[in-house]
Write an enzyme that holds these catalytic residues in place. Structure first.
Site, mmCIF file in Angstrom:
data_model
loop_
_atom_site.group_PDB
_atom_site.id
_atom_site.type_symbol
_atom_site.label_atom_id
_atom_site.label_comp_id
_atom_site.label_asym_id
_atom_site.label_seq_id
_atom_site.Cartn_x
_atom_site.Cartn_y
_atom_site.Cartn_z
ATOM 1 N N GLU A 16 0.846 -1.206 0.000
ATOM 2 C CA GLU A 16 0.000 0.000 0.000
ATOM 3 C C GLU A 16 0.879 1.254 0.000
ATOM 4 O OE1 GLU A 16 -3.496 -0.148 2.509
ATOM 5 O OE2 GLU A 16 -3.082 1.894 3.176
ATOM 6 N N ALA A 56 -8.460 11.687 3.408
ATOM 7 C CA ALA A 56 -9.710 11.901 4.137
ATOM 8 C C ALA A 56 -10.614 12.852 3.354
ATOM 9 C CB ALA A 56 -9.404 12.476 5.507
ATOM 10 N N ASP A 87 -13.354 8.063 7.209
ATOM 11 C CA ASP A 87 -13.567 8.647 8.548
ATOM 12 C C ASP A 87 -14.338 9.953 8.428
ATOM 13 O OD1 ASP A 87 -12.346 6.795 10.265
ATOM 14 O OD2 ASP A 87 -10.377 7.475 9.584
ATOM 15 N N TYR A 129 -11.311 -5.296 10.957
ATOM 16 C CA TYR A 129 -10.715 -4.781 12.202
ATOM 17 C C TYR A 129 -10.613 -5.891 13.254
ATOM 18 C CZ TYR A 129 -11.897 -0.565 9.731
ATOM 19 O OH TYR A 129 -11.985 0.403 8.752
ATOM 20 N N ALA A 174 -18.025 0.559 16.157
ATOM 21 C CA ALA A 174 -18.908 -0.616 16.117
ATOM 22 C C ALA A 174 -19.686 -0.743 17.428
ATOM 23 C CB ALA A 174 -18.082 -1.870 15.881
ATOM 24 N N ASP A 178 -19.781 -5.709 14.304
ATOM 25 C CA ASP A 178 -18.682 -5.409 13.377
ATOM 26 C C ASP A 178 -18.466 -6.573 12.399
ATOM 27 O OD1 ASP A 178 -17.081 -3.257 12.721
ATOM 28 O OD2 ASP A 178 -15.318 -4.047 13.754
ATOM 29 N N ASN A 198 -21.141 -6.601 9.891
ATOM 30 C CA ASN A 198 -20.862 -5.580 8.882
ATOM 31 C C ASN A 198 -19.848 -6.098 7.851
ATOM 32 O OD1 ASN A 198 -20.898 -2.904 7.738
ATOM 33 N ND2 ASN A 198 -18.841 -2.686 8.593
ATOM 34 N N LYS A 221 -20.300 -6.712 3.740
ATOM 35 C CA LYS A 221 -19.407 -6.198 2.690
ATOM 36 C C LYS A 221 -18.996 -7.326 1.731
ATOM 37 C CE LYS A 221 -16.577 -3.823 5.705
ATOM 38 N NZ LYS A 221 -15.611 -2.785 6.146
HETATM 39 C C1 LIG Z 1 -6.984 -1.641 4.827
HETATM 40 C C2 LIG Z 1 -7.544 -0.266 5.142
HETATM 41 C C3 LIG Z 1 -7.391 0.759 4.210
HETATM 42 C C4 LIG Z 1 -7.918 2.032 4.473
HETATM 43 N N1 LIG Z 1 -7.731 3.025 3.540
HETATM 44 C C5 LIG Z 1 -8.272 4.248 3.746
HETATM 45 C C6 LIG Z 1 -8.147 5.292 2.768
HETATM 46 O O1 LIG Z 1 -7.515 5.112 1.719
HETATM 47 N N2 LIG Z 1 -8.737 6.485 3.014
HETATM 48 C C7 LIG Z 1 -9.447 6.717 4.169
HETATM 49 O O2 LIG Z 1 -9.973 7.842 4.326
HETATM 50 N N3 LIG Z 1 -9.576 5.757 5.119
HETATM 51 C C8 LIG Z 1 -9.018 4.535 4.940
HETATM 52 N N4 LIG Z 1 -9.155 3.553 5.893
HETATM 53 C C9 LIG Z 1 -9.847 3.878 7.160
HETATM 54 C C10 LIG Z 1 -11.380 3.686 7.081
HETATM 55 O O3 LIG Z 1 -11.921 4.586 6.131
HETATM 56 C C11 LIG Z 1 -11.950 3.972 8.468
HETATM 57 O O4 LIG Z 1 -11.547 2.995 9.379
HETATM 58 C C12 LIG Z 1 -13.457 4.209 8.543
HETATM 59 O O5 LIG Z 1 -13.755 4.744 9.837
HETATM 60 C C13 LIG Z 1 -14.312 2.958 8.364
HETATM 61 O O6 LIG Z 1 -14.304 2.549 7.082
HETATM 62 P P1 LIG Z 1 -14.934 1.096 6.695
HETATM 63 O O7 LIG Z 1 -14.829 0.958 5.246
HETATM 64 O O8 LIG Z 1 -14.379 0.059 7.564
HETATM 65 O O9 LIG Z 1 -16.476 1.396 7.116
HETATM 66 P P2 LIG Z 1 -17.752 0.454 7.332
HETATM 67 O O10 LIG Z 1 -17.444 -0.960 6.967
HETATM 68 O O11 LIG Z 1 -18.890 1.111 6.669
HETATM 69 O O12 LIG Z 1 -17.920 0.480 8.906
HETATM 70 C C14 LIG Z 1 -17.864 1.692 9.644
HETATM 71 C C15 LIG Z 1 -18.450 1.481 11.024
HETATM 72 O O13 LIG Z 1 -19.849 1.453 10.941
HETATM 73 C C16 LIG Z 1 -20.370 0.233 11.460
HETATM 74 N N5 LIG Z 1 -21.494 -0.126 10.599
HETATM 75 C C17 LIG Z 1 -21.548 -0.060 9.242
HETATM 76 N N6 LIG Z 1 -22.769 -0.426 8.810
HETATM 77 C C18 LIG Z 1 -23.488 -0.690 9.908
HETATM 78 C C19 LIG Z 1 -24.846 -1.090 10.141
HETATM 79 N N7 LIG Z 1 -25.702 -1.273 9.139
HETATM 80 N N8 LIG Z 1 -25.252 -1.287 11.414
HETATM 81 C C20 LIG Z 1 -24.408 -1.105 12.451
HETATM 82 N N9 LIG Z 1 -23.123 -0.701 12.310
HETATM 83 C C21 LIG Z 1 -22.686 -0.508 11.056
HETATM 84 C C22 LIG Z 1 -19.206 -0.750 11.391
HETATM 85 O O14 LIG Z 1 -19.328 -1.801 12.340
HETATM 86 C C23 LIG Z 1 -18.053 0.169 11.718
HETATM 87 O O15 LIG Z 1 -17.975 0.412 13.086
HETATM 88 C C24 LIG Z 1 -8.622 2.284 5.682
HETATM 89 C C25 LIG Z 1 -8.755 1.242 6.624
HETATM 90 C C26 LIG Z 1 -8.226 -0.009 6.374
HETATM 91 C C27 LIG Z 1 -8.358 -1.113 7.401
#
Ligand SMILES: Cc1cc2nc3c(=O)[nH]c(=O)nc-3n(C[C@H](O)[C@H](O)[C@H](O)COP(=O)(O)OP(=O)(O)OC[C@H]3O[C@@H](n4cnc5c(N)ncnc54)[C@H](O)[C@@H]3O)c2cc1C
Length: 305
Positions: A25, A59, A117, A156, A163, A169, A172, A176
């Site tokens: 990455e 972000a 985020d 995570y 979460a 979590d 979720n 996906k």
């Molecule tokens: C490998 C990796 C790469 C990343 N790259 C980037 C990047 O390039 N740019 C960036 O800005 N960030 C990046 N991130 C960070 C990421 O954007 C953040 O961690 C963000 O807060 C969550 O994104 P997610 O895709 O996991 O969200 P989601 O999978 O949508 O989850 C977000 C939160 O919401 C909860 N949730 C979602 N849907 C529901 C539902 N229906 N009911 C209840 N709870 C729910 C989940 O449990 C979780 O707590 C990266 C993270 C990782 C692990």
């Protein structure tokens, strides 16, 4: 040699067969100097034949153009498989469609689909764009409906900070995968136990897609703390880096050893796929891959210009 002596005489990284796959990455560079460093790193790491190389998305879409430029250059100038990170933050579905159409037309077939985020102004609460995707699962479904992308998502092992529960979590993550993602890449972690426990729970929850550990060689303790979220930073790790704040050389070497040790323990537990958060630096990641038995598969100049 007696049996009792054998463990002490066995090197930690002796003669591993190199039966691993890796992905790397990078983040999009801001300046010309950073651009040079990025491409130097890509050139050094390319011969290790990664499954894919991913480019992060700043972000709130702040690096939209730079991410696109980096990914497009990877398509044009290398044989590597690029993966573009994309988030839902601050974008309507129409805007996302536009971005992914451009990727598809440029020949990009792999997206790392994320929610992103919330901006600091939103006090830590994610507020979707009124015409946007609400979460990563929603984004995955939208991307799949538009083009047949290969999609990776985030996982995570120590639970996403927002979460409601570990089970929620995992649900979720399953959503996906069910929406069309082929694999998950984890947030970085330092506890092999946390990863393997998470893998057991994921399997029990019916998630059979690969969940690739994300490996972060620590380069700055302050940065790790800032980025760690729920990731536990063990006391022993902090002790390892004691007094190295102003000694970048030894710090990088210690970081490589610590990350290689984590990878070896994962390897011993059966892990064969590793995703490295390179922070656009090649040396540590290359050294860890070397210790894990991986060797260059091509001449550097054949893979990256
Ligand atoms: C490998 C990796 C790469 C990343 N790259 C980037 C990047 O390039 N740019 C960036 O800005 N960030 C990046 N991130 C960070 C990421 O954007 C953040 O961690 C963000 O807060 C969550 O994104 P997610 O895709 O996991 O969200 P989601 O999978 O949508 O989850 C977000 C939160 O919401 C909860 N949730 C979602 N849907 C529901 C539902 N229906 N009911 C209840 N709870 C729910 C989940 O449990 C979780 O707590 C990266 C993270 C990782 C692990």
């Amino acid at each position: 040699m007696t049996a009792a002596q054998r463990p002490a005489d066995t090197p930690l990284f002796g003669e591993l067969p190199g039966d691993i796959s890796v992905s790397f990455e990078f983040f999009p560079p801001k300046t010309e100097k950073m651009e040079t460093q990025l491409w130097d790193s890509i050139t050094q790491l390319a011969p290790l034949a990664p499954n894919f190389v991913s480019v992060t998305y700043g972000a709130g879409g702040s690096t939209r153009e730079r991410t696109h430029a980096t990914v497009s250059r990877l398509v044009r100038e290398t044989d590597l498989v690029p993966a573009a990170h994309l988030t839902c933050v601050g974008a309507s579905k129409g805007e996302i469609d536009e971005i992914v159409d451009q990727y598809w037309d440029a020949g990009v077939r792999h997206i790392v689909a994320l929610r992103g985020d919330p901006p600091p102004t939103d006090e830590g609460v994610f507020v979707p764009h009124p015409e946007g995707y609400t979460c990563a699962a929603d984004l995955v479904a939208g991307l799949k409906a538009r083009h047949d992308f290969d999609i990776s998502v985030a996982a995570y092992p120590e639970i996403h900070p927002e979460a409601l529960s570990p089970e929620a979590d995992l649900d979720n993550l399953k959503r996906k995968i069910d929406a069309g993602a082929s694999r998950a890449i984890t947030q970085f972690f330092f506890s092999t136990d946390a990863y393997f426990r998470f893998m057991d729970k994921a399997l029990a929850a019916g998630i059979d897609a690969p969940i690739i550990p994300g490996i972060m060689p620590v380069t700055s303790f302050a940065a790790i703390r800032r980025m760690s979220g729920n990731t536990e930073i063990p006391g022993w790790l902090e002790t390892m880096f004691e007094g190295l704040d102003d000694r970048p050389g030894p710090r990088a070497l210690v970081a490589a050893v610590a990350a290689a040790d984590l990878c070896k323990r994962l390897y011993d537990g059966g892990v064969r796929d590793f995703h490295f958060y390179t922070l656009n630096k090649a040396e540590q990641t290359y050294a860890i891959c070397q210790l894990l038995g991986l060797r260059p598969k091509t001449n550097p100049t054949e893979t990256a210009a």
